[in-house]
Design an enzyme around this catalytic site. Sequence first.
Site, short mmCIF file in Angstrom:
data_model
loop_
_atom_site.label_atom_id
_atom_site.label_comp_id
_atom_site.label_asym_id
_atom_site.label_seq_id
_atom_site.Cartn_x
_atom_site.Cartn_y
_atom_site.Cartn_z
N LYS A 1 40.92 50.65 45.84
CA LYS A 1 41.55 51.41 44.76
C LYS A 1 41.12 50.87 43.40
O LYS A 1 40.77 51.63 42.49
CB LYS A 1 43.07 51.34 44.92
N ARG B 1 37.78 51.87 38.42
CA ARG B 1 36.79 51.33 37.47
C ARG B 1 35.48 52.09 37.52
O ARG B 1 34.81 52.27 36.49
CB ARG B 1 36.58 49.83 37.75
N GLY C 1 49.70 52.63 37.66
CA GLY C 1 49.68 51.63 36.60
C GLY C 1 48.25 51.30 36.18
O GLY C 1 47.94 51.18 34.99
N ARG D 1 57.72 51.32 34.13
CA ARG D 1 56.95 50.07 34.15
C ARG D 1 56.55 49.62 32.75
O ARG D 1 56.32 50.43 31.86
CB ARG D 1 55.70 50.26 35.04
N SER E 1 47.50 39.29 34.75
CA SER E 1 47.32 40.70 35.08
C SER E 1 45.89 41.16 34.84
O SER E 1 45.39 41.15 33.71
CB SER E 1 48.28 41.55 34.24
N ASP F 1 49.36 42.34 45.78
CA ASP F 1 49.84 43.57 46.41
C ASP F 1 50.19 43.38 47.89
O ASP F 1 50.68 44.31 48.54
CB ASP F 1 48.79 44.68 46.27
N ARG G 1 53.60 50.72 48.99
CA ARG G 1 53.41 49.52 49.81
C ARG G 1 54.69 49.10 50.54
O ARG G 1 54.63 48.47 51.60
CB ARG G 1 52.85 48.38 48.96
#
Length: 436
Positions: free
Chosen positions: A23, A28, A95, A123, A167, A319, A393
């Site tokens: 993902k 990207r 996100g 978020r 992050s 994750d 998830r």
Amino acid sequence: MPQPLTASRSARLKGRVRLPGDKSISHRALILGALATGRTPIMGLLEAEDVMATARAVTALGAEVVRTDAGFEVIGQGVGGLFQPASPLDFGNSGTGSRLILGVVAGHDMSVEFTGDESLCRRPMARVLAPLQTMGLQVEGGRTTLPLKVQGTHDLIPIVYELPVPSAQVKSAVLLAGLHAPGQTTVIEQAPSRDHTERMLRHFGAEIQVLDRNGGRAITVAGDAELHGRDVSVPGDPSSAAFAIAAALICEGSDITVEHVLMNPTRIGFLDTLREMGADIELLALRDDTGEPVGDLRVRTSALQGVTVPPERAPSMIDEYPILAALAAFAEGETRMQGLAELKVKESDRLAATAAGLQACGVEAAVDGDDLIVSGGGEVRGGGIVATRMDHRIAMAFLILGLGAEAPVTVDDTSMIATSFPEFVPLLTRLGARFA
Ligand code: S3P
């Protein structure tokens, strides 16, 4: 409409599977393709809702994304060459898409509205808006959550930015903005987070320098950059592979091979942890695929032991904690997962959602500050109904838990699984998993 699903105890998962594309790399590839001149053919792009939202966003910004026989192709506009979209950009649940594209929009003289679903609108965006505002982005009304309206500029200021939170999304947003600024933009991270942006920027011809620094990294990108369209091949997503791997570990008599999984060192903390727990996982045929390491993983059912997972490992498996917690329920003894503050701001508060789901399935689990503690006893009662909280998830982790539990486990809504892994149920069913 919620789509509940029940997972029942399964055994002898067998076969070879290739999982959908990563993902992070998929987002990207679309974004850098849009910022490059010329064509970027992408093989293996993840066709999930999150990534398709990014494809729609870059299209609305003026790039072309077309389906080809081999996959997808992006025809870009060059750095600084995108234009103002006619309507708000809707990122759904994503996100990554929304934060990275904030970095892109920052470097264009345009006004853009960003929005998303209920989970995304909760978020925190301040983490990415703060450095972008220092560079010159304006945010209407001082808002820090979606929906928000921003005004970018052709006159961004390059900065040196030390990440206050670990992050990769924030790092990437600043680096993408830095492509448009004159001079050098540097991001400093305390611990290495996923580095796909850096790798792919280099692949597209950007000048990028990465220095190791006290266990972390300083990444510098040269501004006024020119990117050139390149072929991209997207390896299998290790975060999706984690579910198949976990299923094979807990379902009696299983032996599966997951092919072509991304083995980037910033993404494999989960595998390191599983090995410490005693998992039988063999890495076969490690190779390179467009600048990223990939391998095949053979996984067999294993007796697992509880472990302590140190906080510094979190970025490399951020994750994977829900599925690790599900596995910890089957391990002998206590598993303590330390330093999970970031889990509270994912698609749901994953720390709370994971603990509550485990408790609903009869597993002893507790949150202690930013740590999650799971006490395993080899067997899991199951029988519970787990609240998904709009989090893909959480849904997948508890369906996998149900495959090993004594009584079936029901997840209240599986519709969000399509955001990252639409093939989850058919693919696991092919291996021998029982869902109804
Ligand atoms: C991602 C980074 C991580 C991860 C997310 C994808 C990325 O988020 O949780 O699923 O592609 O950069 P953070 O960077 O906020 O930790």
